[in-house]
Write an enzyme that holds these catalytic residues in place. Sequence first.
Site, mmCIF file in Angstrom:
data_model
loop_
_atom_site.group_PDB
_atom_site.id
_atom_site.type_symbol
_atom_site.label_atom_id
_atom_site.label_comp_id
_atom_site.label_asym_id
_atom_site.label_seq_id
_atom_site.Cartn_x
_atom_site.Cartn_y
_atom_site.Cartn_z
ATOM 1 N N SER A 61 0.837 -1.204 0.000
ATOM 2 C CA SER A 61 0.000 0.000 0.000
ATOM 3 C C SER A 61 0.869 1.251 0.000
ATOM 4 O O SER A 61 2.023 1.210 0.416
ATOM 5 C CB SER A 61 -0.895 0.019 1.239
ATOM 6 O OG SER A 61 -1.655 -1.159 1.326
HETATM 7 N N1 SAH Z 1 -0.120 -4.663 3.943
HETATM 8 C C1 SAH Z 1 0.383 -5.349 2.791
HETATM 9 C C2 SAH Z 1 -0.641 -5.310 1.683
HETATM 10 C C3 SAH Z 1 -0.499 -6.413 0.737
HETATM 11 S S1 SAH Z 1 -1.797 -6.526 -0.443
HETATM 12 C C4 SAH Z 1 1.681 -4.711 2.345
HETATM 13 O O1 SAH Z 1 1.923 -3.577 2.718
HETATM 14 O O2 SAH Z 1 2.466 -5.372 1.653
HETATM 15 C C5 SAH Z 1 -2.999 -7.487 0.424
HETATM 16 C C6 SAH Z 1 -2.585 -8.838 0.913
HETATM 17 O O3 SAH Z 1 -3.756 -9.493 1.402
HETATM 18 C C7 SAH Z 1 -2.000 -9.768 -0.152
HETATM 19 O O4 SAH Z 1 -0.764 -10.237 0.272
HETATM 20 C C8 SAH Z 1 -3.038 -10.881 -0.270
HETATM 21 O O5 SAH Z 1 -2.476 -12.153 -0.576
HETATM 22 C C9 SAH Z 1 -3.651 -10.869 1.115
HETATM 23 N N2 SAH Z 1 -4.969 -11.487 1.209
HETATM 24 C C10 SAH Z 1 -6.005 -11.413 0.333
HETATM 25 N N3 SAH Z 1 -7.060 -12.139 0.763
HETATM 26 C C11 SAH Z 1 -6.682 -12.690 1.955
HETATM 27 C C12 SAH Z 1 -7.317 -13.565 2.903
HETATM 28 N N4 SAH Z 1 -8.566 -14.037 2.718
HETATM 29 N N5 SAH Z 1 -6.622 -13.925 3.995
HETATM 30 C C13 SAH Z 1 -5.356 -13.485 4.211
HETATM 31 N N6 SAH Z 1 -4.706 -12.675 3.354
HETATM 32 C C14 SAH Z 1 -5.352 -12.274 2.240
#
Ligand code: SAH
Length: 211
Positions: A61
């Site tokens: 993000s």
């Molecule tokens: N805070 C993270 C954002 C990554 S994007 C950063 O700064 O890197 C969102 C993340 O949520 C991804 O890694 C994706 O795989 C995860 N995600 C999506 N659906 C999910 C679920 N049901 N349970 C756990 N993680 C999930």
Amino acid sequence: MEMNENIKNTFIENLRKQGIKNKQVLDSMSSISREMFIEPALRMRAYDQDALPIGHSQTISSPFIVAKMTEEIFEQDNMNKVLEIGTGCGYQTAILATLFKKVITVERIKALHEKSQKILHELEMKNIKFIHANGFDGYENESPYDAIILTAAPKKIPDSLIRQLSLNGRMILPLGDDGSQKLFRLKKTRTGVNKKDLDDVRFVPMLDGVV
Ligand code: SAH
């Protein structure tokens, strides 16, 4: 590689200009090197105000969103346990770990779960528990949580997460489908759950199952 002082000051100044006020949140953002969480080829963009790819079709993000979401769940003297759904590269996780006593972070993609764990271990952050699971279920074992943060967008708020929030607990999440999402802040009170909508946002969708 350490964050250069000038770059760091500009980075924090930009967050301030965008409306981030909480001193502890700003201090935390200045203490964690965002470049550590980014592929070497993209590192020169680590302190731009952009979201960046982290592999597996996922994104880290933007710094503003990380700071904003953290600020929204921050409540002095009520910072014991936080649950993060969507570990991704682990940058938001690191910020949370400087502010909360304990962080439980759940990621559905095994490769990201392992990679973020490795980086945060190198940073010697010891108050984080990493779970490879489907975040729609939350993580019952460690509940209730003072705060819950989702970094992927579900279409509706999962009931299990509301249940795992403590009284006075705060939750911040992007909600909606790919086309249109809004950031919501919830607070669990004695009389029910208050819901406030904030900015329009764009997050990756929350998906079912683990891979
Ligand atoms: N805070 C993270 C954002 C990554 S994007 C950063 O700064 O890197 C969102 C993340 O949520 C991804 O890694 C994706 O795989 C995860 N995600 C999506 N659906 C999910 C679920 N049901 N349970 C756990 N993680 C999930």
